[in-house]
Write a protein that holds these residues in place. Structure first.
Motif, mmCIF file in Angstrom:
data_model
loop_
_atom_site.group_PDB
_atom_site.id
_atom_site.type_symbol
_atom_site.label_atom_id
_atom_site.label_comp_id
_atom_site.label_asym_id
_atom_site.label_seq_id
_atom_site.Cartn_x
_atom_site.Cartn_y
_atom_site.Cartn_z
ATOM 1 N N VAL A 28 0.861 -1.189 0.000
ATOM 2 C CA VAL A 28 0.000 0.000 0.000
ATOM 3 C C VAL A 28 0.897 1.238 0.000
ATOM 4 O O VAL A 28 1.949 1.248 0.638
ATOM 5 N N ASP A 30 0.848 5.808 -0.289
ATOM 6 C CA ASP A 30 0.136 7.081 -0.428
ATOM 7 C C ASP A 30 0.939 8.038 -1.305
ATOM 8 O O ASP A 30 0.377 8.944 -1.911
ATOM 9 N N ALA A 31 2.255 7.836 -1.373
ATOM 10 C CA ALA A 31 3.134 8.765 -2.098
ATOM 11 C C ALA A 31 3.121 8.463 -3.595
ATOM 12 O O ALA A 31 4.082 7.916 -4.164
ATOM 13 N N ILE A 47 9.788 2.942 -0.803
ATOM 14 C CA ILE A 47 10.847 2.707 0.194
ATOM 15 C C ILE A 47 11.860 1.694 -0.357
ATOM 16 O O ILE A 47 11.485 0.595 -0.777
ATOM 17 N N THR A 52 8.675 -4.512 -2.630
ATOM 18 C CA THR A 52 7.988 -3.897 -3.775
ATOM 19 C C THR A 52 8.964 -3.083 -4.622
ATOM 20 O O THR A 52 8.917 -3.120 -5.858
ATOM 21 N N GLN A 82 2.961 -5.846 6.552
ATOM 22 C CA GLN A 82 3.826 -7.028 6.438
ATOM 23 C C GLN A 82 4.512 -6.994 5.076
ATOM 24 O O GLN A 82 4.077 -6.281 4.168
ATOM 25 N N SER A 83 5.576 -7.797 4.944
ATOM 26 C CA SER A 83 6.337 -7.797 3.691
ATOM 27 C C SER A 83 6.048 -9.045 2.875
ATOM 28 O O SER A 83 5.911 -10.149 3.416
ATOM 29 N N GLY A 84 6.018 -8.848 1.575
ATOM 30 C CA GLY A 84 5.870 -9.960 0.642
ATOM 31 C C GLY A 84 7.047 -10.928 0.708
ATOM 32 O O GLY A 84 6.992 -12.003 0.127
ATOM 33 N N LYS A 89 0.857 -11.867 -0.070
ATOM 34 C CA LYS A 89 -0.223 -10.940 0.292
ATOM 35 C C LYS A 89 -1.422 -11.054 -0.643
ATOM 36 O O LYS A 89 -2.565 -10.923 -0.224
#
Ligand SMILES: Cc1cc2nc3c(=O)[nH]c(=O)nc-3n(C[C@H](O)[C@H](O)[C@H](O)COP(=O)(O)O)c2cc1C
Length: 167
Positions: A28, A30-31, A47, A52, A82-84, A89
């Protein structure tokens, strides 16, 4: 500096869908902004440490599912808490595959983005992208400030309940 002034910038919330080593990935964000309308281009700030980011570098493209006001808070928790690297996910949410990349079954709209340039910032990468496809879903977009005010706690509770069910 009153850093709270920056909280007055409006954002939406979006699920990025991409792929790494033959597995679907995403998170997810927002940026994410539209940079020009003709041609349609966007910028995603991702990030560097996240899967991702690695996946977008490898695949060179990603989808964006624009979340609606009525989104299940679990969707945000699933993709943001959480991380993939540890979990699939996409297996936890209703989704479909469009031209080889995942999108949510239900969202306000969907975009497909191809990276044209990447600028390294201190903690993030700014991916400059062309929008190569776009299609409408239903509903009104969720505003990030409204998520912070009234949905964040629900997302945390939904994630806690999910973890307890798995344990
Ligand atoms: C509300 C919310 C907004 C977020 N916005 C961003 C963002 O704009 N860019 C980003 O790279 N990560 C953002 N994150 C963090 C990632 O979604 C999170 O670190 C995720 O677990 C990364 O998973 P991955 O390792 O599978 O990529 C956000 C998280 C939340 C909960």
């Amino acid at each position: 500096m009153e850093t709270k002034a920056l909280h007055k910038i409006s954002y939406g919330l979006y699920i990025v869908g991409t792929e790494i080593d033959g597995k679907y990935a995403g998170c997810v964000v927002d940026a994410f902004i539209q940079s020009t309308s003709t041609p349609p281009t966007v910028i995603l700030c991702s990030i560097k440490a996240n899967q991702t980011n690695e996946a977008i570098r490898q695949r060179g493209e990603f989808t964006v599912s624009i979340l609606g006001e009525d989104v299940d808070p679990f969707v945000i928790a699933n993709f943001g808490f959480q991380s993939g690297r540890n979990v699939d996910k996409w297996a936890n949410v209703p989704h479909k595959i469009v031209d080889g990349l995942p999108v949510l079954e239900k969202a306000v709209a969907f975009l497909r983005c191809r990276v044209t340039e990447a600028k390294e910032l201190s903690t993030h990468t700014a991916f400059f992208c062309d929008v190569t496809d776009a299609w409408l879903g239903e509903g009104e977009p969720l505003i990030y400030g409204d998520y912070q005010k009234s949905m964040k706690t629900k997302a945390m509770e939904a994630f806690k309940a999910f973890k307890e069910r798995k344990a």
